[in-house]
Write an enzyme that holds these catalytic residues in place. Structure first.
Site, PDB file in Angstrom:
ATOM      1  CB  SER A 179      -1.220   0.027   1.138  1.00  0.00           C
ATOM      2  OG  SER A 179      -0.330  -0.474   2.462  1.00  0.00           O
ATOM      3  CG  HIS A 207      -3.855  -0.866  -1.689  1.00  0.00           C
ATOM      4  ND1 HIS A 207      -4.160   0.195  -1.941  1.00  0.00           N
ATOM      5  CD2 HIS A 207      -3.062  -0.970  -0.522  1.00  0.00           C
ATOM      6  CE1 HIS A 207      -4.600   1.179  -0.668  1.00  0.00           C
ATOM      7  NE2 HIS A 207      -3.407   0.105  -0.206  1.00  0.00           N
ATOM      8  CE  LYS A 238      -7.496   0.582   0.737  1.00  0.00           C
ATOM      9  NZ  LYS A 238      -6.567   0.645   2.060  1.00  0.00           N
TER      10      LYS A 238
HETATM   11  C1  LIG Z   1      -6.587  -0.275   3.216  1.00  0.00           C
HETATM   12  C2  LIG Z   1      -6.427  -1.547   3.357  1.00  0.00           C
HETATM   13  C3  LIG Z   1      -6.866  -2.651   4.219  1.00  0.00           C
HETATM   14  C4  LIG Z   1      -7.524  -1.974   5.013  1.00  0.00           C
HETATM   15  O1  LIG Z   1      -9.260  -2.230   4.516  1.00  0.00           O
HETATM   16  P1  LIG Z   1     -10.339  -1.211   4.522  1.00  0.00           P
HETATM   17  O2  LIG Z   1     -11.293  -1.946   4.229  1.00  0.00           O
HETATM   18  O3  LIG Z   1     -10.244   0.223   4.218  1.00  0.00           O
HETATM   19  O4  LIG Z   1      -9.881  -1.409   5.962  1.00  0.00           O
HETATM   20  C5  LIG Z   1      -6.636  -3.962   4.804  1.00  0.00           C
HETATM   21  N1  LIG Z   1      -5.018  -3.738   3.758  1.00  0.00           N
HETATM   22  C6  LIG Z   1      -4.358  -3.080   2.999  1.00  0.00           C
HETATM   23  C7  LIG Z   1      -3.212  -4.127   2.161  1.00  0.00           C
HETATM   24  C8  LIG Z   1      -5.233  -1.927   2.792  1.00  0.00           C
HETATM   25  O5  LIG Z   1      -4.743  -0.870   2.094  1.00  0.00           O
END
Ligand SMILES: *Cc1c(COP(=O)(O)O)cnc(C)c1O
Length: 390
Positions: A179, A207, A238
């Protein structure tokens, strides 16, 4: 006493340029944001496909609100399990090429719930150093024994697996797209090691879902890979532009998780409108591949320009484009100057990234125009030179 502790902590963060504050936005997740009345060009949203304000998703949510109301009223195991869950989970299982999927309230709660339920005492947990915080949290909630390997270092991963004592279960935990660096996990190598040393893999495709692969199905599709050893996790918040998380795997796994994951059991179910809009998002991904194509066109164009300027982008291959600058104060100064020029790109500092690796983190969307991108590149050049980074 408490006040003193708060103040000391805040002052320490301030002194080290690490204080975080919340900025109110006057609009939704779009290519522009309005902050304190000022309109800025934004390169900071994970709303990769621009779905968060897509008319079809809005319409689906509104329809669900009219049919089912705004709140679920109880947890999934009590009376909050809207039938929309079933349809959505079938869709997710299909795109992840798994038999079954289970939706959680967020990616974060999926990771803490599933990992803490899976990992038993003395299980060996092998974790990439740059894995997302929620994965670390899930592992910490378990009694497993954690070993962190250097980012994407397959030699170290192999030797940690080889040294495992017999009869210990092992699980390799990795992001699909990392990320903060935007690079992709070497999944084929990880699967080969998992086969050789009889380990499971927990793949966080937060992602990658909607972004990677011919159909946007994620990291497995990107590598044309299918393995029963992989438990796939993802988020609806996302590229899907909505909210919620999920895990996909065998029916036995899902049944186990339903019974054991506390972050699923002890929380109210998602509002039906969220489920309906996520379902609309998956349909849109299938029906309109041009959103993903535009995202990748923008990604290729920005990578080319930023690399040509001479910036270090940490081996990124995706719409997450980091610009490594080093110290936190430098990253903050860069971000501030961009803000003055009308562009919002956040600075990412420790503890989110290792010390000395502070950076700007650009995220691209399908809906960024060529003019917006050209303006970003122009300012990155100008300010980078002014600050002596280029
Ligand atoms: C954003 C993210 C999460 C968390 O997901 P949410 O739905 O925003 O709680 C988990 N793992 C990774 C790698 C992320 O980038």
């Amino acid at each position: 006493m408490w006040q003193t502790q708060f103040l000391e902590t805040i002052n320490h963060l301030k002194d080290h340029n690490l204080l975080r504050t919340l900025t109110p936005l006057d609009n939704g997740a779009d290519t522009t944001v309005t902050i304190e009345g000022k309109k800025l060009l934004a390169f900071c949203s994970n709303n990769y496909l621009g779905f968060a304000n897509h008319p079809k998703l809005k319409a689906a949510a509104i329809k669900a609100i009219q049919m089912f109301g705004v709140g679920a009223g109880a947890s999934r195991l009590i009376s909050g399990n809207s039938r929309l869950y079933e349809t959505l989970e079938e869709k997710i299982a299909h795109i992840k090429s798994c038999e079954k999927a289970l939706v959680f309230n967020s990616g974060y709660t999926a990771n803490i719930g599933v990992l803490s339920a899976l990992i038993q005492k003395d299980d060996l947990v092998l974790c990439d150093r740059l894995n997302h915080a929620s994965l670390m949290e899930g592992i910490k909630l378990s009694d497993g024994s954690l070993r962190v390997y250097r980012h994407k270092d397959m030699h170290q991963l192999k030797s940690l697996l080889a040294r495992r004592t017999v009869n210990r279960k092992a699980i390799i935990v990795t992001d699909g797209i990392f990320s903060m660096d935007g690079d992709i996990a070497p999944l084929p190598e990880i699967v080969a090691l998992a086969e050789q040393y009889d380990a499971m893999i927990y793949l966080d495709d937060a992602h990658a879902t909607g972004v990677l692969g011919a159909n946007g199905n994620g990291t497995c599709e990107h590598f044309n890979l299918h393995s029963d050893r992989i438990i796939q996790m993802g988020t609806l918040s996302k590229a899907l532009g909505c909210f919620g998380g999920f895990v996909a795997g065998s029916p036995l796994l899902i049944s186990y998780v339903v019974n054991k994951a506390r972050s699923l059991i002890y929380t109210t179910a998602l509002p039906p409108s969220v489920l309906a809009s996520a379902l609309a998002a998956f349909k849109l991904i299938e029906e309109e591949p041009m959103h993903r194509k535009r995202l990748w066109d923008n990604t290729t164009s920005v990578h080319k320009s930023v690399t040509a300027l001479g910036y270090n982008t940490c081996d990124s291959k995706t719409p997450i484009v980091p610009i490594l600058v080093g110290e936190a104060d430098c990253a903050i100064a860069f971000s501030k100057r961009l803000m003055q020029a009308g562009i919002y790109v956040p600075a990412v500092r420790p503890p989110t990234v290792p010390k000395g690796q502070s950076r700007l983190r650009i995220t691209l969307m399908a809906t960024h125009t060529q003019e917006q991108i050209a303006f970003l590149i122009c300012k990155l050049k100008e300010i980078g030179k002014a600050l002596g980074i280029l």
